[in-house]
Design a protein around this motif. Structure first.
Motif, mmCIF file in Angstrom:
data_model
loop_
_atom_site.group_PDB
_atom_site.id
_atom_site.type_symbol
_atom_site.label_atom_id
_atom_site.label_comp_id
_atom_site.label_asym_id
_atom_site.label_seq_id
_atom_site.Cartn_x
_atom_site.Cartn_y
_atom_site.Cartn_z
ATOM 1 N N PHE A 199 0.813 -1.213 0.000
ATOM 2 C CA PHE A 199 0.000 0.000 0.000
ATOM 3 C C PHE A 199 0.850 1.268 0.000
ATOM 4 C CE2 PHE A 199 -2.791 -3.274 1.772
ATOM 5 C CZ PHE A 199 -3.893 -3.119 0.937
ATOM 6 N N SER A 200 2.079 1.142 -0.453
ATOM 7 C CA SER A 200 2.951 2.313 -0.560
ATOM 8 C C SER A 200 2.621 3.091 -1.833
ATOM 9 C CB SER A 200 4.418 1.866 -0.580
ATOM 10 O OG SER A 200 4.679 1.081 -1.746
ATOM 11 N N SER A 201 3.370 4.141 -2.082
ATOM 12 C CA SER A 201 3.213 4.904 -3.331
ATOM 13 C C SER A 201 4.057 4.228 -4.408
ATOM 14 C CB SER A 201 3.654 6.355 -3.122
ATOM 15 O OG SER A 201 2.832 6.995 -2.175
ATOM 16 N N TRP A 202 3.404 3.518 -5.292
ATOM 17 C CA TRP A 202 4.115 2.788 -6.345
ATOM 18 C C TRP A 202 4.621 3.748 -7.414
ATOM 19 C CZ3 TRP A 202 2.151 -2.685 -7.939
ATOM 20 C CH2 TRP A 202 1.948 -3.462 -6.799
ATOM 21 N N GLU A 203 5.739 3.362 -8.045
ATOM 22 C CA GLU A 203 6.254 4.178 -9.145
ATOM 23 C C GLU A 203 5.551 3.872 -10.461
ATOM 24 O OE1 GLU A 203 9.277 0.730 -8.643
ATOM 25 O OE2 GLU A 203 8.144 2.084 -7.350
ATOM 26 N N TYR A 204 4.668 2.901 -10.447
ATOM 27 C CA TYR A 204 3.859 2.586 -11.627
ATOM 28 C C TYR A 204 2.542 1.991 -11.138
ATOM 29 C CZ TYR A 204 4.310 -2.472 -11.119
ATOM 30 O OH TYR A 204 4.209 -3.754 -10.652
ATOM 31 N N THR A 205 1.607 1.792 -12.041
ATOM 32 C CA THR A 205 0.369 1.092 -11.707
ATOM 33 C C THR A 205 0.157 -0.001 -12.754
ATOM 34 O OG1 THR A 205 -1.194 2.358 -13.072
ATOM 35 C CG2 THR A 205 -0.555 3.319 -10.955
ATOM 36 N N PRO A 206 -0.668 -0.997 -12.469
ATOM 37 C CA PRO A 206 -0.928 -2.038 -13.473
ATOM 38 C C PRO A 206 -1.411 -1.481 -14.808
ATOM 39 C CG PRO A 206 -1.716 -2.764 -11.340
ATOM 40 C CD PRO A 206 -1.287 -1.337 -11.169
ATOM 41 N N LEU A 207 -2.081 -0.332 -14.773
ATOM 42 C CA LEU A 207 -2.588 0.237 -16.019
ATOM 43 C C LEU A 207 -1.463 0.756 -16.912
ATOM 44 C CD1 LEU A 207 -5.771 2.117 -14.739
ATOM 45 C CD2 LEU A 207 -5.573 -0.177 -15.692
ATOM 46 N N ASP A 208 -0.252 0.859 -16.368
ATOM 47 C CA ASP A 208 0.903 1.277 -17.176
ATOM 48 C C ASP A 208 1.541 0.107 -17.925
ATOM 49 O OD1 ASP A 208 0.676 3.894 -16.199
ATOM 50 O OD2 ASP A 208 1.914 3.433 -14.447
ATOM 51 N N ILE A 209 1.180 -1.115 -17.556
ATOM 52 C CA ILE A 209 1.851 -2.294 -18.107
ATOM 53 C C ILE A 209 1.379 -2.562 -19.537
ATOM 54 C CG2 ILE A 209 2.202 -4.781 -17.823
ATOM 55 C CD1 ILE A 209 1.851 -4.389 -14.825
ATOM 56 N N GLN A 210 2.338 -2.847 -20.395
ATOM 57 C CA GLN A 210 2.035 -3.181 -21.785
ATOM 58 C C GLN A 210 1.828 -4.689 -21.929
ATOM 59 O OE1 GLN A 210 1.665 -0.705 -24.121
ATOM 60 N NE2 GLN A 210 1.964 0.654 -22.353
ATOM 61 N N ASN A 211 1.102 -5.069 -22.949
ATOM 62 C CA ASN A 211 0.847 -6.484 -23.219
ATOM 63 C C ASN A 211 2.173 -7.220 -23.446
ATOM 64 O OD1 ASN A 211 -0.034 -8.984 -24.021
ATOM 65 N ND2 ASN A 211 -1.127 -8.271 -25.847
ATOM 66 N N PRO A 212 2.514 -8.171 -22.558
ATOM 67 C CA PRO A 212 3.789 -8.880 -22.734
ATOM 68 C C PRO A 212 3.744 -9.920 -23.851
ATOM 69 C CG PRO A 212 2.616 -9.759 -20.848
ATOM 70 C CD PRO A 212 1.791 -8.618 -21.363
ATOM 71 N N PHE A 213 2.559 -10.181 -24.374
ATOM 72 C CA PHE A 213 2.413 -11.206 -25.417
ATOM 73 C C PHE A 213 1.655 -10.635 -26.616
ATOM 74 C CE2 PHE A 213 2.087 -13.357 -21.203
ATOM 75 C CZ PHE A 213 3.364 -13.911 -21.189
ATOM 76 N N PRO A 214 2.257 -9.694 -27.320
ATOM 77 C CA PRO A 214 1.547 -9.063 -28.446
ATOM 78 C C PRO A 214 1.254 -10.032 -29.584
ATOM 79 C CG PRO A 214 3.859 -8.399 -28.408
ATOM 80 C CD PRO A 214 3.607 -9.138 -27.134
ATOM 81 N N ASN A 215 2.002 -11.125 -29.654
ATOM 82 C CA ASN A 215 1.789 -12.111 -30.718
ATOM 83 C C ASN A 215 1.062 -13.356 -30.214
ATOM 84 O OD1 ASN A 215 3.242 -10.488 -32.607
ATOM 85 N ND2 ASN A 215 5.166 -11.214 -31.689
ATOM 86 N N ASN A 216 0.425 -13.217 -29.050
ATOM 87 C CA ASN A 216 -0.345 -14.319 -28.454
ATOM 88 C C ASN A 216 0.501 -15.554 -28.167
ATOM 89 O OD1 ASN A 216 -2.822 -12.872 -28.528
ATOM 90 N ND2 ASN A 216 -3.057 -13.384 -30.704
ATOM 91 N N GLU A 217 1.792 -15.343 -27.899
ATOM 92 C CA GLU A 217 2.644 -16.471 -27.551
ATOM 93 C C GLU A 217 2.470 -16.893 -26.095
ATOM 94 O OE1 GLU A 217 5.251 -12.707 -27.192
ATOM 95 O OE2 GLU A 217 3.445 -13.409 -28.237
#
Length: 437
Positions: free
Chosen positions: A360-378
């Motif tokens: 519950f600290s102040s994160w330097e990012y949020t999950p909404l910042d994460i990009q799709n790690p599998f753009p090719n559906n691998e």
């Protein structure tokens, strides 16, 4: 005609002479004398007025004819004297009182500091510390990470999964490994390794722990155990936050990920204020305060959750208030856990309290910042959530997955926070993650 003209001239001359005679007979005061007289009178008036408005000289105490001096006085820097009168206790006793109060205040501060300080960790393997019974790896910074292997031997495995436990749990609480059918494990060739997160069980505490460091711990565990270039991660509850960290910091190492009721940080800035306020208000007051303390004053977390004056965090005390109807039915499977004493054996602060502070600290990012790690559906990322979960409210989870369309969202009607322990659920989760039927 000449005679008439002479008479007219004579008459005019006579009138002019008469007027001059009349003027010369009036009295005139010279103008210089008049001005001087007026000036003298005005100056005299001013002198009189000045005398009238001047106060008399002071009748100074101690001067000839002045009042007598009866009070103690001090002499000031400019020679004046200041009389004074003392009241109350003698001033030497006031100094004693001030000194006593100062000593008491300093003593109180020292006592308060001692109270809020967590005790040093009782590290496994240290003199007087718990014994080391689990296999461990040595990490990049010298810490050790304890782990437990499940399923088929890793050299025979087709799928290799790292299981991340939640709050107040340990490597023995690998729910997907414990509830999977042995036949499914064998048929699919599944290898699962669970580990004690820093400070839990037999893993060394990490006083420098960050969001990224735990993801690097996972990566190093995989490398030292030889799990290959890619592996799967499954995180439960607070362990779901670790999976977010893996998706953020080591996405290139993942073959897939599953988040099971991942805990949400109300201070992630991308979440709408109305949704976070609504979800936060549904918590018990004791839990609202526990979370608020962890976020704003993490140095008070240990004291807050160990004092006896008022209730602490419900999740740490396993209060029945946080469990749904389904949770209360499933909790009986967990109450007889013979390994529960291992969870906090190195100290509550280094395990559960530090976990809460970071979660519950102040994160330097949020999950909404994460990009799709599998753009090719691998690979794929799955998020599972019970719609009656009283610990992680479904409304915020829905918002997150709506903004991350690459996540496969599974909402379970009538389920609470402990849904992975329900019969058959782990098998469904693992098969969805691996893309098998």
């Amino acid at each position: 005609m000449a005679t008439g003209a002479s008479r007219k001239i004579y008459a005019a001359s006579a009138r002019s002479h008469a007027r001059r005679a009349s003027k010369s007979s009036s009295f005139h005061l010279p103008s210089g004398i008049l001005r001087t007289t007026l000036a003298v009178l005005f100056i005299g008036f001013l002198a009189w007025a000045y005398q009238v408005i001047q106060p008399p000289p002071p009748n100074t105490c101690g001067s000839p004819g002045g009042p007598s001096i009866t009070a103690p006085r001090i002499k000031l820097r400019d020679g004046r004297h200041l009389a004074y009168k003392e009241h109350g206790v003698p001033k030497h006793e006031t100094w004693i009182l001030r000194t006593t109060l100062a000593v008491l205040f300093i003593g109180f501060l020292a006592w308060a500091y001692q109270v809020i300080q967590p005790p040093p960790p009782n590290t496994c393997g240290s003199p007087g510390g718990p014994p080391i019974t689990a296999p461990r790896i040595k990490l990049r910074d010298g810490r050790h990470l304890a782990y437990k292997e499940h399923g088929v031997p890793k050299h025979e495995a087709k799928y290799k999964i790292i299981s991340v436990h939640g709050l107040s749990s340990c490597r023995h609480d690998a729910v997907v490994a414990d509830t999977l059918s042995p036949d499914v494990v064998k048929d699919l060739g599944i290898y699962i390794v669970s580990f004690d997160r820093p400070g839990y069980g037999e893993s060394d505490p990490d006083p420098n722990r960050t969001l990224k460091s735990i993801a690097l711990d996972v990566e190093e565990l995989a490398d030292q155990l030889g799990l290959g270039s890619k592996f799967y991660v499954v995180g439960v509850s607070m362990g779901g936050q670790v999976v977010w960290n893996c998706l953020k910091h080591i996405p290139h190492r993942l073959a897939g990920a599953a988040l099971l009721a991942p805990v949400i940080n109300f201070w992630w800035p991308d979440l709408p204020a109305n949704l976070t306020s609504e979800a936060y208000s549904q918590y018990k007051l004791r839990d609202q305060w526990a979370i608020r303390v962890a976020h704003y004053t993490p140095w008070l977390t240990y004291w807050w959750n160990t004092q006896k004056w008022f209730p602490s965090c419900s999740a740490l005390s396993r209060s029945p208030d946080i469990f749904s109807k389904q949770d209360k039915e499933l909790i009986t499977k967990l109450l007889d856990d013979k390994d529960s004493y291992l969870v906090r054996q190195q100290g509550e602060y280094e395990s559960v309290h530090r976990d809460i502070n970071i979660g519950f600290s102040s994160w330097e990012y949020t999950p909404l910042d994460i990009q799709n790690p599998f753009p090719n559906n691998e690979g794929s990322v799955h998020l599972w959530q019970g719609d009656e979960d009283l610990l992680v409210h479904v409304t915020l989870q829905r918002y997150i997955v709506q903004n991350l369309p690459w996540i496969h969202y599974h909402e379970l009607p009538g389920s609470g926070h402990l849904f992975p322990h329900a019969d058959g659920v782990s098998e469904t989760i693992i098969k969805s993650l691996l893309g098998v039927k």
